[in-house]
Enzyme design. Structure first.
Site, PDB file in Angstrom:
ATOM      1  N   GLY A  79      14.247  -3.179  -5.783  1.00 30.70           N
ATOM      2  CA  GLY A  79      13.451  -1.676  -5.468  1.00 30.70           C
ATOM      3  C   GLY A  79      12.129  -2.139  -5.522  1.00 30.70           C
ATOM      4  O   GLY A  79      11.501  -2.483  -6.304  1.00 30.70           O
ATOM      5  N   ASN A  84      19.997   3.283 -13.084  1.00 31.82           N
ATOM      6  CA  ASN A  84      20.539   2.538 -12.030  1.00 31.82           C
ATOM      7  C   ASN A  84      21.838   2.981 -11.296  1.00 31.82           C
ATOM      8  O   ASN A  84      22.656   2.812 -12.129  1.00 31.82           O
ATOM      9  CB  ASN A  84      20.393   1.104 -11.989  1.00 31.82           C
ATOM     10  CG  ASN A  84      20.780  -0.054 -10.820  1.00 31.82           C
ATOM     11  OD1 ASN A  84      20.886   0.656  -9.585  1.00 31.82           O
ATOM     12  ND2 ASN A  84      21.668  -0.862 -10.811  1.00 31.82           N
ATOM     13  N   GLY A  85      21.990   3.570 -10.227  1.00 31.79           N
ATOM     14  CA  GLY A  85      23.169   4.130  -9.658  1.00 31.79           C
ATOM     15  C   GLY A  85      22.829   5.445  -9.109  1.00 31.79           C
ATOM     16  O   GLY A  85      21.874   5.707  -8.637  1.00 31.79           O
ATOM     17  N   TYR A 128      25.194  -8.776  -1.018  1.00 29.89           N
ATOM     18  CA  TYR A 128      23.914  -8.624  -0.516  1.00 29.89           C
ATOM     19  C   TYR A 128      22.811  -8.482  -1.784  1.00 29.89           C
ATOM     20  O   TYR A 128      21.737  -9.235  -1.616  1.00 29.89           O
ATOM     21  CB  TYR A 128      23.821  -7.474   0.513  1.00 29.89           C
ATOM     22  CG  TYR A 128      22.498  -7.305   1.014  1.00 29.89           C
ATOM     23  CD1 TYR A 128      21.876  -7.849   2.033  1.00 29.89           C
ATOM     24  CD2 TYR A 128      21.739  -6.383   0.377  1.00 29.89           C
ATOM     25  CE1 TYR A 128      20.410  -7.508   2.458  1.00 29.89           C
ATOM     26  CE2 TYR A 128      20.307  -6.106   0.544  1.00 29.89           C
ATOM     27  CZ  TYR A 128      19.800  -6.719   1.737  1.00 29.89           C
ATOM     28  OH  TYR A 128      18.791  -6.512   2.230  1.00 29.89           O
ATOM     29  N   CYS A 169      18.136   0.563  -7.726  1.00 28.44           N
ATOM     30  CA  CYS A 169      17.191  -0.024  -8.838  1.00 28.44           C
ATOM     31  C   CYS A 169      17.477  -1.166  -9.514  1.00 28.44           C
ATOM     32  O   CYS A 169      18.508  -1.644  -9.366  1.00 28.44           O
ATOM     33  CB  CYS A 169      17.106   1.353  -9.761  1.00 28.44           C
ATOM     34  SG  CYS A 169      16.798   2.765  -9.243  1.00 28.44           S
TER      35      CYS A 169
END
Lengths: 451, 451, 451, 451
Positions: D32, D106-107, D246, D5
């Site tokens: 995302g 997010n996670g 990345y 996310c």
């Protein structure tokens, strides 16, 4: 059964006409649901928009706003000839030496092959496969230095059904073929003029019905006003009788007769011609309702809504698995079971084409408990295809082509079946000063058909 | 800056070619993003599908499946001439005496007015406003009883840029104009033949590059194989030099030179021609990257990605309120601030058109902390519009038209600015056996332009 | 006027039920057009799909195919409470300690504030703003180790209208509130069971009507068969009388009475109660048609279709400029002018809410030439809002709230106006073994309303 | 490989923030692409909009305009847990006793089962299957009379990765988990505050980077300004090292280090660690480019763009027939054949997951004429799945899980293969005051995983 097209055009100085055209096309949606389009001129430039879909899908307020101008023509298409695709959608626009011409066509030509051949000889070529491009090209190539003359000269070779609306940057033309096969009416709107396939459109937009164009009449509207520029009626006119039976909206006036009244009359005459004992008279909605009411009035058999038609059936229907496919007609029509149980009923519809829907409906009514089911059809048997603008293309599609009344009755599983006679159909319509095209009922056409 | 079109065609006996054509068009998406279309013939019937949008939006697997056949041509359009709408999308299909012809065109004619005038005199008319219909009509009207002869005869009057692919029901033609302005290449595919605007397409579909068509060459592929049916090279050829600078994909071979190599060379020569001291060499991605790498290699100034370009910028961007509008270029490009702070940088791009984006980028880099910003452009100043297929239509769009190098430098707020000389640009391309169209750099065109 | 919802559920061992559910929802489209959804269980996993739009827009064959399983519930929503958005669309899915529960609701609770308050005290929170989530949460939190017990215990606090269908991974529950305000029927389908808001759905999918659930009845269907697990009828039941007047399809059976018959009866009684001289009896289609036919049968005044309703009016209608806005009602309804000119007519409709549409229609009929226009309404005046599932939320929306019969007649510009008396309405329905909710006609509700 | 996310939030008194949030989400699109959503509060009411699709597809100017207010949070989702559907899209809104709460996450939590179990015991139930609803529910149920206290108390049981943005009607909260697994940064914007998953967003909207939140830090922004309300750093922090390799955009600052610089460093160290002779260094674009440039700088092997990546690859790609399916990677990547022929090359990428794409690329390069192909990967072998927010869920997806370096080299058909050592990776990142989560490289996670 589908007809080819609906036409709408307007010339209204100092007005923005795109929105009126939108409403006009909407009121003619029943004459064609495959594509819709309109072209609008502001006197200098012509803009066009057309797409596959219903009027409400093809246009939105942004598009309407961008189509600025005071002259316009619009078109709803079902598509009798030319494959059903955007390339063949109407109106068609042609850029020529004389400027731009836009044309919308309702009908079907029967000498397309010959017309194409002679155009090919003149090294002409085509970007669509529709009759309309041929007509536009003939006009563009015709003698004359004005659109007026070119239109008069360009249409002389045409054979078949053609009601046309034609737009140049500052003129609006309206044409009916010499046989008067397809309808076209003129109205007055707010200081301007309006044309439509059906006079019923005029009420919806607040215009006033003036007259129907005569067979072979060509009219023009421009800054000098409206006037007839050609009278070219054929010796024998041939108005499509099916406009009375099915196509036109009931509030349309055709040859000075109100369509609704002719359908009521047909029902009445049908009751007199083919009487039957029954508890209820019911219609196949919506096409059979007016005749059913007439039938009820004449026979005294009470009219009830024994079959309901869904308002939500569209084209996006998913493909059901085989066993459920029969449900198709069931989803479209619902019997009011509680009323029909153990009753004898007479069922009225406007016409029978293949017979498959009627067979399904008889089954539905039977399952809902109806005892005797008598069918009464408010027009004669369909025995021959139409080559002049209606979407019945093959004999094999017509159950009455090779079957007797008895065979049809058995196939449909009705207890009795009766069609209105041609004589009575004409009587229902009453006195009109035109001949009829009766090809689908008689196999005899007003023009020679090269099948 | 946008070029007009990408062409792709294939003839592969016993194969279904629609999918290959889809992939081919996809590999040429950078040459046109407004509409896409293809026509496919199975030897008897030709089917066509075209629509506004990217290749992946225009086609889906159902449409691809319906386009049956072993010969096809496809087209991506940006649209130099003719308004940007579906009516003008390509390829264009024409039904003629000889059967159906489908044509796809990359380029721009300069004698359209005259061609139209003479066609008007022959009472010809048009349903689109694109050059392509004119070309198709000229072919259809040309002398000859075969498409082969008609194509040879029909194109003689054309002036301007035209690479063409033409499909009949059983033949595939490929044409380059006598000046060789736009590219067109031939490949072999699986027992068949393939044509594409860029040889780079061949790799993506597993075809093998055979050759570039010669200026003025017309080829045909049919059941007898492939052959050249006309060699009609102009005395002075004029290949669009901008194909090397910007349009073609770097893996394309043009006149036997690899585009990527010419861009690397341009960067190297630029470094030699206009040296500068800097901490980093950065590119305006993606168009300036190859030259920036060449510049770095020659100058020894380390190349880094100081500016990032978003992969998600599309056309659906909402219109931001005024104050935020400046963010536009900010959303497309992100400076890597941490690297640039207090550094002197040399920024390389392929060309400058209006100068507005470059000015925005200089601002972004400045805000990110760059100290000195030196611009190096890997092509000469653009001083004149293109009339042969590139979307630069007016002098007023070109910052270099009426401004000196110093004025441009100040307008863009760079610390220095230098363009690659025309001599060096040619040197970067190397030895080719063709002339160039240098109109945009010199104002001198290979053909007389009636502006 | 809009009702909230339509429910459909099915349990059919070894069948794929998603498609049947699709057809069932389609047959209930008239009860809700804003969003549609269904959940299907294969005994192990429950899948759900819901979206804004009509049934035919929300589902396609791919989605139907992916919804595998033999138990399902579906829902069409108009949305009385909770804002109209996807978040509030139904059915609602809840994952709990006991597994997953899916719930669909038709009706409206009147003690939402209190229920929420007590749930808040238990630190409960909500992801939607719909009543349905509250009901689902109450069930999930209720005592009991099985869904059966939780459902029985969870609903005890609810006040208001609620017909529910509830799906667990292997059970299907059906619930009617103790007052029996909203309908719910049971049918047999092919070795399984089906529930629907209206028995009329059963005919469309080939199921057989078994019974209407009793007020306060809870049924379950699972591998052991179908059975009633609670009988909890209130001392005073209160079936929504408007289901007879407007909402339900005419072929529905409510409390053992056929809706169509009650409407015919209402028309007949109206003719007897408020006789009038007229040339024609016409209906406002489609809602007034059945009563108009009854009126005609009783009075002997011939029924004709003097007003036509467009089949193509959708929601995508463009916003017309002010002057043309009046056209709205004109586009929806077309008078059959030729019939009405100089005639006295009696116009029958089922009810009047705001009066604005009726006023427009009177104007249209007047313009079409009708002389006298007598309105006859087949239900009493609406004087009070509905709090139990119908979308009439404010007194100000009701023309009969503060106006006398005379005032309404003048406002609408009719020549006379008459409403069916409540006594006659009940008589039209006949003997039923339930009480009625007459709140909208009397202001007296079966449950105390905290406005 | 995909991360879960991207988060963006803003508090800007007297500003309309929906548009800024739109731009912020757009700048985080790479984190995302499945769904996007935002909630905006004007201090009184909270409005929310979310849908499947890219930011530019989910929002348009009308929607943005309707989302009035000065506080907002937004979310782009890829979706590590919870099935990929609209129901699980974020942010999630919860109505509670204390008012409405909106949360974006997010996670990935690792103790979901336990948390759910204990919530089930409290008779809690869920309408989605996402971690985010669990977090929101825990907050809603936590002790405390203010959101401030509830948030502090509600998160104590969470284990795993969670960066959160939380919106109440007049406050904006930002949370990082105690281990600091996922990033979250604070910026200043025009008199207000902004939070984002990556500091790189700030540049795109004209905000200024202030700081990264500390592991375990909770901040609030309201009318009193911004302040930290909890410091709760774990003894061992564990920042996801893959953010450097990345996920994050190169212009992001993580733990005070510029991501781009760490990638350049990784390339340099890789060149030193695993030297090789080659004519060219090329990258797998875009992810391998920075490391490839570093590799080139260190080794002196010239960097060229030997592989091009299409800018037009989307998700709507048609399913090609089997034989052509291999073309997939071919359409995405094009080798610059003319450069590679007979050359030895070293190919740099950031990581290898399954190895299938890399194998395809080696094949493409080989076919384009490359002689020797040496692979250099700028991170260690991936041997273990991620449970903390990255979409690598199974061992079987990792080629390095059960294969030796030699086996991988052979499978991929490279001439040599080398991975950057973990030691060198850490060296490339440099001194940071945090620990790392290295689970994917070592199988040892910062928190105990119950697989």
């Amino acid at each position: 059964m589908h007809e080819s097209c609906g036409l709408f055009g307007i010339y209204a100085p100092k007005k923005e006409v795109a929105q009126i055209t939108y409403f006009g096309l909407h009121s003619l949606q029943h004459r064609g649901q495959e594509s819709s389009g309109m072209a609008v001129s502001d006197g200098k430039k012509i803009k066009i928009h057309k797409q596959m879909g219903l009027v409400t899908q093809v246009f939105n307020s942004q598009i309407i706003k961008s189509l600025k101008g005071y002259i316009s023509i619009g078109h709803n298409r079902y598509g009798t000839c030319g494959s059903s695709s955007l390339i063949n959608s109407q109106p068609i626009m042609l850029t020529t030496n004389l400027g731009t011409l836009v044309l919308a066509h309702n009908g079907n030509l029967i000498n397309v092959k010959n017309l194409k051949k002679s155009l090919y000889l003149k090294k002409e070529s085509f970007t669509t496969t529709s009759d309309s491009e041929i007509i536009a090209k003939l006009i563009a190539k015709a003698d004359g230095r004005s659109w007026e003359k070119k239109i008069i000269n360009g249409l002389t070779e045409l054979k078949g059904a053609y009601s046309l609306l034609i737009l140049s940057k500052n003129q609006l033309f309206a044409v009916r073929d010499p046989w008067g096969i397809r309808p076209l009416a003129l109205g007055k709107y707010n200081g301007g003029y309006v044309f439509a396939s059906e006079s019923s459109s005029f009420g919806n937009i607040g215009a006033i019905f003036k007259k129907e164009l005569k067979p072979g009449e060509i009219m023009v509207v421009d800054k000098k006003g409206s006037r007839t520029i050609l009278k070219n009626q054929a010796s024998k006119t041939a108005f499509c009788i099916f406009e009375y039976i099915y196509f036109s909206r009931p509030d349309t006036i055709l040859n000075n007769q109100l369509v609704y009244q002719t359908r009521l009359n047909a029902g009445r005459l049908l009751a007199r011609q083919s009487p039957v004992k029954a508890d209820y008279a019911i219609a196949i909605p919506d096409s059979g309702t007016s005749a059913a009411i007439g039938f009820s009035q004449e026979s005294g058999i009470p009219f009830i809504e024994g079959l309901l038609k869904s308002r939500y059936i569209g084209r996006t229907f998913i493909q059901p698995e085989k066993k459920i496919r029969k449900l198709g007609v069931r989803l479209k029509f619902s019997p009011v079971g509680g009323l029909l149980r153990n009753k004898d009923i007479v069922v009225i519809d406007d016409s029978i084409v293949r017979g498959t829907t009627m067979k399904g409906l008889v089954g539905i009514l039977r399952k809902a408990g109806a005892k005797k089911i008598h069918l009464r059809i408010a027009s004669p048997p369909l025995v021959s295809p139409c080559y002049l603008g209606v979407d019945i293309e093959r004999y094999s599609e017509l159950i009455a082509y090779k079957h007797t009344l008895k065979q049809i009755t058995e196939a449909i599983k009705a207890d009795s079946l009766s069609y209105l006679s041609l004589k009575n159909l004409k009587k229902a319509i009453g006195r009109v000063n035109c001949g009829f095209c009766l090809g689908c009922f008689t196999g005899k056409y007003p023009l020679e058909i090269n099948k």
